[in-house]
Write an enzyme that holds these catalytic residues in place. Structure first.
Site, PDB file in Angstrom:
ATOM      1  N   GLU A 199       0.910  -1.228  -0.096  1.00 27.79           N
ATOM      2  CA  GLU A 199       0.133  -0.005  -0.013  1.00 27.79           C
ATOM      3  C   GLU A 199       0.901   1.355   0.056  1.00 27.79           C
ATOM      4  O   GLU A 199       1.918   1.374   0.485  1.00 27.79           O
ATOM      5  CB  GLU A 199      -0.892   0.005   1.302  1.00 27.79           C
ATOM      6  CG  GLU A 199      -1.744  -1.051   1.095  1.00 27.79           C
ATOM      7  CD  GLU A 199      -2.894  -1.124   2.455  1.00 27.79           C
ATOM      8  OE1 GLU A 199      -3.941  -0.438   2.348  1.00 27.79           O
ATOM      9  OE2 GLU A 199      -2.479  -1.286   3.453  1.00 27.79           O
ATOM     10  N   ASP A 246      -2.383  -7.135  10.716  1.00 27.83           N
ATOM     11  CA  ASP A 246      -3.515  -6.345   9.947  1.00 27.83           C
ATOM     12  C   ASP A 246      -3.711  -6.977   8.615  1.00 27.83           C
ATOM     13  O   ASP A 246      -4.805  -6.980   8.106  1.00 27.83           O
ATOM     14  CB  ASP A 246      -3.253  -4.889   9.725  1.00 27.83           C
ATOM     15  CG  ASP A 246      -4.108  -4.037   8.913  1.00 27.83           C
ATOM     16  OD1 ASP A 246      -5.308  -4.379   9.552  1.00 27.83           O
ATOM     17  OD2 ASP A 246      -3.937  -3.110   8.507  1.00 27.83           O
ATOM     18  N   HIS A 265      -5.546 -11.360   5.334  1.00 29.87           N
ATOM     19  CA  HIS A 265      -5.633 -11.411   3.526  1.00 29.87           C
ATOM     20  C   HIS A 265      -4.387 -12.051   2.875  1.00 29.87           C
ATOM     21  O   HIS A 265      -4.872 -12.647   1.965  1.00 29.87           O
ATOM     22  CB  HIS A 265      -5.347  -9.938   3.197  1.00 29.87           C
ATOM     23  CG  HIS A 265      -6.461  -8.910   3.904  1.00 29.87           C
ATOM     24  ND1 HIS A 265      -7.712  -9.321   4.329  1.00 29.87           N
ATOM     25  CD2 HIS A 265      -6.303  -7.673   4.501  1.00 29.87           C
ATOM     26  CE1 HIS A 265      -8.254  -8.359   4.900  1.00 29.87           C
ATOM     27  NE2 HIS A 265      -7.626  -7.060   4.859  1.00 29.87           N
TER      28      HIS A 265
HETATM   29  C1  BG6 Z   1      -7.815  -3.610   5.763  1.00 26.68           C
HETATM   30  C2  BG6 Z   1      -6.682  -3.339   6.564  1.00 26.68           C
HETATM   31  O1  BG6 Z   1      -8.236  -4.934   6.299  1.00 26.68           O
HETATM   32  O2  BG6 Z   1      -7.282  -3.838   4.442  1.00 26.68           O
HETATM   33  C3  BG6 Z   1      -6.236  -1.784   6.079  1.00 26.68           C
HETATM   34  O3  BG6 Z   1      -6.963  -3.070   8.127  1.00 26.68           O
HETATM   35  C4  BG6 Z   1      -5.738  -2.024   4.862  1.00 26.68           C
HETATM   36  O4  BG6 Z   1      -5.096  -1.593   6.910  1.00 26.68           O
HETATM   37  C5  BG6 Z   1      -7.022  -2.471   4.008  1.00 26.68           C
HETATM   38  O5  BG6 Z   1      -5.588  -0.657   4.221  1.00 26.68           O
HETATM   39  C6  BG6 Z   1      -6.772  -2.696   2.400  1.00 26.68           C
HETATM   40  O6  BG6 Z   1      -7.746  -3.163   1.824  1.00 26.68           O
HETATM   41  P1  BG6 Z   1      -7.927  -3.113   0.189  1.00 26.68           P
HETATM   42  O7  BG6 Z   1      -9.060  -3.557  -0.199  1.00 26.68           O
HETATM   43  O8  BG6 Z   1      -7.842  -1.521  -0.192  1.00 26.68           O
HETATM   44  O9  BG6 Z   1      -6.520  -3.724  -0.363  1.00 26.68           O
END
Ligand code: BG6
Length: 511
Positions: A238, A257, A262
């Protein structure tokens, strides 16, 4: 009309039901949940008997709550501007119940309100309870629902009656012990078949496509193993920082997190065996097997295989940004990691000896999530590649942004000499299907209304994920939680992460 869109009919509506959102004043409700329901409505995927009930502490009229939700949808919906005619119909199904989660009266009020909605809006006694609240509140809420008689056991639905389900948001605990406590709390009231634990990555179109790509094509599966795969890289990068969530991040860090949920889900979908069907438990059984095959991160392995980092000041897309320790609500001497890279092994017959290099971080050079499968080099180099080595085929599955799949291979440049060049065969979702893909929450909410649990994490999955990550934290604690190395915001993480891969004679892709 794009020919590839032919036959894509949005034909799945959920069962008639009332969706009750606990924590309705929170950000998630107006940013994600109500916009997702709105978009499901616009694409005619909602049942005709449908209502949303917000529950939160603050006193508020239905009209005030609707106005807040309208503002949320106008700002965050993927479809803009809001369709006024559709909204005026849709908002009639949005209501609000005020109350604290510890007061039994809240649940009694809610029961009367839901009975009324069954009569007025045909919600058929089906209830989807959405816990958009911190885990510390789960216990009170499920107990309150139970004692108000708002939870039907699963056999009622199996025998043709109404259903009750609960959707739970992350973070699902902060370690194995706390996740087990949460699971026990929920299990005191709900059967596992009624529990839908959200990992929003599983709702992303491209993540679902991983299963299709692997198991609907005959081309790749025969080479999807240690004989042909050199290694796998999974990146969840990110460019944003902690965005005002310093307090939360100080408790959590990137490993809990992003990696625990994920990233480990992406790893499971990449490494799992073909399931016997797409039934929820068939898919989840295979994912759990991957988690159980992960080589446990013993203390000595953590030192060797896990690299932490924390972002320092730097520039992201040309803008100067502060260090993590300068963010609001972050300790000036914080040791929380905002970057982690790991070398992970899946110790089974398919993957024995194949490293999975995974990394996740905030304030990296750009936002990109991808899975790259690097195939082995040819056994004997007849040609000299541009960098003097022998090139490798790479299959890169881009989860976001620029969703797509690219296969890199080597070609000869036109000319009198044999000069090799790597090129990519590139499939892009946007070009093939148009760019207005549904948001993850749309798919997940619809599936929970339909009782389809394939894209939700099961109790044993969550616990296996935590068990793996807990060992990493045990090792960090044992080394007195030394401060993580710093990396400049806008870079690809600390140089130690490059060494982790370079030690094996490999390097990170620049996605
Ligand atoms: C969330 C996290 O689960 O996923 C965040 O708590 C993160 O910190 C986000 O920014 C990222 O999700 P995506 O869908 O933008 O990749």
């Amino acid at each position: 009309m794009n020919p590839l869109r032919n036959g894509l009919v949005e034909d799945r509506t959920g069962d008639a039901c009332a969706v009750v959102i606990f924590g309705a004043s929170g950000d998630l409700t107006k940013r994600k949940l109500v916009p997702a329901f709105y978009n499901l409505g616009v694409s005619r995927s909602l049942p005709s008997g449908f209502a949303i009930v917000g529950v939160a502490r603050r006193e508020k009229t239905h009209e005030q709550f609707r106005a807040e939700m309208k503002e949320g949808v106008s700002t965050f919906s993927r479809r803009k501007p809001i369709d006024p005619a559709f909204w005026s119909d849709f908002e009639r199904g949005i209501t609000y119940v005020a109350g604290t989660f510890d007061a039994q009266k809240t649940y009694e009020d809610l029961r009367l309100h839901l009975d009324q909605l069954d009569r007025d809006r045909g919600t058929a006694k089906n209830r989807l309870f959405y816990l958009a609240v911190p885990p510390s509140e789960f216990g009170q809420i499920v107990a309150g629902l139970k004692s108000a008689g708002l939870v039907q056991p699963p056999n009622v639905h199996r025998e043709g009656g109404a259903w009750t389900r609960v959707v739970v948001e992350k973070p699902f605990g902060h370690d194995l012990a706390s996740a087990q406590v949460l699971n026990d709390t929920i299990a005191s009231t709900f059967d596992e078949s009624q529990v839908f634990r959200i990992d929003h990555y599983l709702g992303k179109e491209t993540v679902q496509n991983l299963l299709v790509f692997r198991f609907a094509n005959s081309l790749f599966e025969p080479i999807w193993h240690r004989e042909h795969v050199d290694h796998v890289q999974i990146t969840v990068a990110e460019d944003i920082g902690v965005e005002g969530r310093g307090k939360f991040y100080e408790q959590i860090g990137v490993t809990k997190d992003i990696v625990e949920n994920h990233l480990m889900q992406l790893l499971c979908l990449t490494a799992m065996e073909p399931p016997i069907s797409l039934a929820a438990d068939a898919v989840r059984d295979e994912k759990v097997k991957v988690l159980r095959s992960l080589r446990p991160m013993e203390r000595s392995l953590v030192q060797e295989n896990v690299i932490r980092g924390q972002y320092d000041r730097g520039a992201v897309r040309g803008d100067e940004v502060p260090a993590y320790r300068e963010e609001p609500d972050v300790a000036r001497d914080s040791r929380v990691e905002t970057f982690v890279a790991m070398r992970v092994f899946v110790d089974n017959w398919r993957w024995g000896g194949v490293p999975f290099y995974v990394r996740a971080g905030k304030r990296l050079a750009r936002r990109v999530t991808e899975i790259a499968v690097q195939f082995k080099r040819v056994p004997h180099g007849l040609f000299r590649a541009p960098d003097g080595g022998i090139t490798q085929n790479v299959l890169a599955m881009r989860i976001q942004p620029d969703e797509g799949i690219a296969l890199r291979f080597t070609t000869k440049e036109p000319g009198q000499h044999t000069v090799l060049r790597d090129v990519a065969m590139d499939f892009r979702y946007g070009a093939a299907f148009g760019s207005n893909t549904p948001e993850a929450y749309e798919r997940l909410l619809l599936d929970s209304m339909r009782g389809e649990a394939t894209l939700f994490t099961r109790r044993d999955e969550v616990e296996e994920q935590w068990a793996y990550i807990d060992r990493v934290f045990d090792a960090w604690r044992a080394e007195a939680n030394a401060p993580p190395p710093l990396y400049a915001a806008g870079s690809w993480g600390p140089e130690q992460a490059d060494d982790l891969v370079a030690r094996d004679g490999r390097r990170w892709r620049k996605p």
